[in-house]
Write an enzyme that holds these catalytic residues in place. Structure first.
Site, PDB file in Angstrom:
ATOM      1  N   ARG A   1      42.327  44.798  35.672  1.00 51.64           N
ATOM      2  CA  ARG A   1      43.088  45.596  36.651  1.00 51.64           C
ATOM      3  C   ARG A   1      43.877  44.739  37.623  1.00 51.64           C
ATOM      4  O   ARG A   1      44.603  45.256  38.459  1.00 51.64           O
ATOM      5  CB  ARG A   1      42.111  46.493  37.435  1.00 51.64           C
ATOM      6  CG  ARG A   1      41.450  47.515  36.563  1.00 51.64           C
ATOM      7  CD  ARG A   1      40.212  48.095  37.213  1.00 51.64           C
ATOM      8  NE  ARG A   1      40.461  49.121  38.188  1.00 51.64           N
ATOM      9  CZ  ARG A   1      40.695  50.397  37.919  1.00 51.64           C
ATOM     10  NH1 ARG A   1      40.747  50.803  36.674  1.00 51.64           N
ATOM     11  NH2 ARG A   1      40.879  51.280  38.880  1.00 51.64           N
TER      12      ARG A   1
ATOM     13  N   THR B   1      33.867  40.197  46.335  1.00 48.46           N
ATOM     14  CA  THR B   1      34.949  40.234  45.342  1.00 48.46           C
ATOM     15  C   THR B   1      36.136  39.455  45.862  1.00 48.46           C
ATOM     16  O   THR B   1      36.653  39.738  46.945  1.00 48.46           O
ATOM     17  CB  THR B   1      35.343  41.691  45.031  1.00 48.46           C
ATOM     18  OG1 THR B   1      34.183  42.372  44.559  1.00 48.46           O
ATOM     19  CG2 THR B   1      36.444  41.756  43.988  1.00 48.46           C
TER      20      THR B   1
ATOM     21  N   TYR C   1      34.764  43.759  50.115  1.00 56.29           N
ATOM     22  CA  TYR C   1      36.144  43.261  50.126  1.00 56.29           C
ATOM     23  C   TYR C   1      36.383  42.709  51.516  1.00 56.29           C
ATOM     24  O   TYR C   1      36.142  43.393  52.518  1.00 56.29           O
ATOM     25  CB  TYR C   1      37.150  44.397  49.893  1.00 56.29           C
ATOM     26  CG  TYR C   1      37.340  44.799  48.450  1.00 56.29           C
ATOM     27  CD1 TYR C   1      37.630  43.851  47.470  1.00 56.29           C
ATOM     28  CD2 TYR C   1      37.250  46.134  48.066  1.00 56.29           C
ATOM     29  CE1 TYR C   1      37.821  44.230  46.147  1.00 56.29           C
ATOM     30  CE2 TYR C   1      37.449  46.511  46.751  1.00 56.29           C
ATOM     31  CZ  TYR C   1      37.731  45.560  45.797  1.00 56.29           C
ATOM     32  OH  TYR C   1      37.929  45.930  44.498  1.00 56.29           O
TER      33      TYR C   1
ATOM     34  N   SER D   1      30.460  49.941  46.023  1.00 63.95           N
ATOM     35  CA  SER D   1      31.734  49.321  46.401  1.00 63.95           C
ATOM     36  C   SER D   1      32.049  49.580  47.875  1.00 63.95           C
ATOM     37  O   SER D   1      31.688  50.628  48.417  1.00 63.95           O
ATOM     38  CB  SER D   1      32.844  49.919  45.527  1.00 63.95           C
ATOM     39  OG  SER D   1      34.114  49.667  46.088  1.00 63.95           O
TER      40      SER D   1
ATOM     41  N   LYS E   1      32.429  37.327  42.916  1.00 62.68           N
ATOM     42  CA  LYS E   1      32.981  38.077  41.773  1.00 62.68           C
ATOM     43  C   LYS E   1      34.466  37.804  41.617  1.00 62.68           C
ATOM     44  O   LYS E   1      35.199  37.771  42.612  1.00 62.68           O
ATOM     45  CB  LYS E   1      32.756  39.575  42.023  1.00 62.68           C
ATOM     46  CG  LYS E   1      33.330  40.506  40.977  1.00 62.68           C
ATOM     47  CD  LYS E   1      32.835  41.916  41.229  1.00 62.68           C
ATOM     48  CE  LYS E   1      33.264  42.889  40.156  1.00 62.68           C
ATOM     49  NZ  LYS E   1      34.634  43.363  40.331  1.00 62.68           N
TER      50      LYS E   1
ATOM     51  N   HIS F   1      38.298  41.699  36.859  1.00 66.29           N
ATOM     52  CA  HIS F   1      38.371  43.017  37.497  1.00 66.29           C
ATOM     53  C   HIS F   1      38.649  44.103  36.449  1.00 66.29           C
ATOM     54  O   HIS F   1      39.383  45.057  36.694  1.00 66.29           O
ATOM     55  CB  HIS F   1      39.458  43.015  38.580  1.00 66.29           C
ATOM     56  CG  HIS F   1      39.115  43.842  39.793  1.00 66.29           C
ATOM     57  ND1 HIS F   1      38.688  43.287  40.968  1.00 66.29           N
ATOM     58  CD2 HIS F   1      39.136  45.185  40.012  1.00 66.29           C
ATOM     59  CE1 HIS F   1      38.472  44.247  41.851  1.00 66.29           C
ATOM     60  NE2 HIS F   1      38.727  45.410  41.297  1.00 66.29           N
TER      61      HIS F   1
HETATM   62  C1  LIG Z   1      37.733  52.602  38.344  1.00 66.14           C
HETATM   63  C2  LIG Z   1      37.373  51.193  38.733  1.00 66.14           C
HETATM   64  C3  LIG Z   1      37.243  50.882  40.071  1.00 66.14           C
HETATM   65  C4  LIG Z   1      36.876  49.591  40.445  1.00 66.14           C
HETATM   66  N1  LIG Z   1      36.679  49.308  41.776  1.00 66.14           N
HETATM   67  C5  LIG Z   1      36.189  48.110  42.123  1.00 66.14           C
HETATM   68  C6  LIG Z   1      35.808  47.850  43.470  1.00 66.14           C
HETATM   69  O1  LIG Z   1      35.910  48.709  44.343  1.00 66.14           O
HETATM   70  N2  LIG Z   1      35.323  46.619  43.762  1.00 66.14           N
HETATM   71  C7  LIG Z   1      35.174  45.643  42.812  1.00 66.14           C
HETATM   72  O2  LIG Z   1      34.723  44.544  43.122  1.00 66.14           O
HETATM   73  N3  LIG Z   1      35.508  45.878  41.531  1.00 66.14           N
HETATM   74  C8  LIG Z   1      35.979  47.083  41.161  1.00 66.14           C
HETATM   75  N4  LIG Z   1      36.272  47.324  39.846  1.00 66.14           N
HETATM   76  C9  LIG Z   1      36.013  46.290  38.840  1.00 66.14           C
HETATM   77  C10 LIG Z   1      34.588  46.406  38.303  1.00 66.14           C
HETATM   78  O3  LIG Z   1      33.653  45.993  39.272  1.00 66.14           O
HETATM   79  C11 LIG Z   1      34.377  45.526  37.069  1.00 66.14           C
HETATM   80  O4  LIG Z   1      34.834  44.227  37.335  1.00 66.14           O
HETATM   81  C12 LIG Z   1      35.081  46.071  35.827  1.00 66.14           C
HETATM   82  O5  LIG Z   1      35.022  47.470  35.789  1.00 66.14           O
HETATM   83  C13 LIG Z   1      34.432  45.509  34.575  1.00 66.14           C
HETATM   84  O6  LIG Z   1      35.091  45.926  33.446  1.00 66.14           O
HETATM   85  P1  LIG Z   1      34.630  47.183  32.536  1.00 66.14           P
HETATM   86  O7  LIG Z   1      35.062  48.405  33.277  1.00 66.14           O
HETATM   87  O8  LIG Z   1      35.388  46.975  31.290  1.00 66.14           O
HETATM   88  O9  LIG Z   1      33.126  47.128  32.390  1.00 66.14           O
HETATM   89  C14 LIG Z   1      36.661  48.604  39.453  1.00 66.14           C
HETATM   90  C15 LIG Z   1      36.806  48.939  38.104  1.00 66.14           C
HETATM   91  C16 LIG Z   1      37.145  50.218  37.735  1.00 66.14           C
HETATM   92  C17 LIG Z   1      37.264  50.549  36.273  1.00 66.14           C
END
Ligand SMILES: Cc1cc2nc3c(=O)[nH]c(=O)nc-3n(C[C@H](O)[C@H](O)[C@H](O)COP(=O)(O)O)c2cc1C
Length: 387
Positions: free
Chosen positions: A281, A158, A132, A109, A254, A278
């Site tokens: 989130r 992303t 990003y 990331s 993404k 995401h």
């Molecule tokens: C703790 C955490 C941090 C994340 N940070 C990023 C990030 O920095 N960049 C990004 O593109 N997605 C980020 N994501 C999203 C993940 O890339 C991904 O889309 C997501 O975790 C998929 O769902 P899952 O955790 O249920 O497998 C993050 C997800 C989590 C749980």
């Protein structure tokens, strides 16, 4: 329970809860607002039924395939996750090493603790880089160039986080911008002595892709304020073409949940899209990724590869995503929980659990080769959708 007898991703999650300070465990295990999309990502897989077949030769089963032309032992990549190096010390390096040995892609990331260079130094195969888009274009140019110099073989752009979804747990835990350090944090860390010991043994504690690469981001407070002000509210499809041109290698977009966005991403040069909310989130109330996958697959056809993330906590979910047309999946929390539970070995355990479940699921559907898994394995009758 320990790593050796952890049978499911949920077992790893339980171990991680015991070993990772609460604020960082919560950081991974949370979605925005009511967390309804976070929950739906996993729950909606239960509505998909698989077709069982028998009396099929099940010897020599194969899960290996390619993602973006790269050989993988199973169609699964590690999703980019910020602050991975806070689940355990040097978390990105440990996860990347586990992925490399397992022969699946690791994606670093932009908001990682270990830098692109740290990971490159501790691995030998190319990994993927997640970007990003930020307002400081000169910084972004340098970042893309650093990913190229580190031999990153794909760039994940992303597009669903130009504005931040709100996660209540993070705010309660003081994991906000700027971070607030309180006696509560000291207590949360003190109750996880092994985690603390390992953290004391590394110098990698801040956002090392950024710290030292942008002026005036010397301390963590300034760094987090700078970062929060940087997400570019003006991100457009033209930027995809710009990133692609600068990077020169394959670009994966993404955060796609609408077929029109998938089409635009491809029009502006993406070789692949990740159907993703995401991990629940960002837009709480958005549909689960698996729910929108078929419409995106239809729109994209053979023009690009379609991947999915969100709610993949078992090999069975991985197979269900392939049944509905995905070319592969990304896992986020599944590997983070492994990491928190047992560092590099924990990530390996997470990959083994999912792969083993995928293999058994495939076999019980009467398939020997992952390339044959698809819509033909979907069970459908009049009751479908009513259970
Ligand atoms: C703790 C955490 C941090 C994340 N940070 C990023 C990030 O920095 N960049 C990004 O593109 N997605 C980020 N994501 C999203 C993940 O890339 C991904 O889309 C997501 O975790 C998929 O769902 P899952 O955790 O249920 O497998 C993050 C997800 C989590 C749980």
């Amino acid at each position: 329970m320990n790593l050796g007898n952890a049978l499911t991703i949920n077992d790893l999650k339980k171990l991680a809860r015991r070993r990772v300070p609460k604020m960082f465990f919560d950081y991974a295990d949370s979605g925005s607002w009511t967390e309804s999309t976070y929950r739906a990502n996993a729950e909606d897989f239960n509505q998909i039924l698989l077709n069982q077949r028998v009396a099929v030769n099940l010897e020599n089963r194969k899960l290996g395939t390619k993602m973006l032309g790269q050989e993988v032992s199973v169609p699964m990549a590690l999703a980019p996750t910020g602050l991975t190096g806070m689940q355990t010390a040097d978390g990105e390096i440990k996860a990347a090493r586990a992925a490399e040995k397992f022969n699946v892609p690791f994606t670093i990331s932009t908001m990682s603790v270990c830098s692109i260079e740290d990971v490159a130094e501790h691995t030998s195969k190319p990994f993927w880089f997640q970007l990003y888009m930020m307002r400081d274009r000169a910084f972004i140019e340098r970042l893309i160039d650093r990913a190229k110099a580190a031999n990153c073989s794909a760039l994940v752009l992303t597009m669903d986080l130009q504005i931040l979804g709100q996660r209540h747990k993070d705010i309660h835990n003081g994991l906000s911008t700027p971070p607030r350090f309180t006696p509560m944090h000291v207590w949360q860390m003190a109750t996880r002595p092994l985690w603390c010991m390992r953290m004391l043994g590394t110098r990698r504690h801040s956002f090392r892709n950024i710290a030292g690469h942008v002026e005036g981001t010397g301390d963590l407070r300034k760094l987090s304020v700078w970062t929060a002000s940087q997400f570019d509210l003006n991100l457009t499809w033209e930027d995809v073409a710009w990133v692609k041109e600068r990077f020169g290698g394959p670009v994966i977009v993404k955060g796609v949940l609408d077929p029109r966005d998938a089409e635009a991403a491809i029009k502006y040069g993406a070789e692949a899209v990740i159907v993703s909310n995401h991990g629940g989130r960002q837009l709480d109330g958005a549909p689960s990724s698996i729910r929108v996958l078929p419409a995106i697959v239809d729109a994209v056809g053979s023009k690009a590869e379609v991947y999915l993330d969100g709610g993949i906590y078992s090999g069975q979910s991985l197979i269900k995503a392939l049944v509905l047309g995905a070319k592969g999946v990304f896992i986020g929390r599944a590997f983070l929980w492994g990491l928190g539970a047992g560092g590099e070995a924990g990530v390996t355990r997470a990959l083994e659990i999912i792969t083993n479940e995928a293999d058994i699921t495939m076999a019980l559907m009467g398939e020997r080769d992952i390339h044959d898994v698809g819509p033909g394995n979907l069970y459908s009758n009049l009751l479908q959708g009513k259970n």
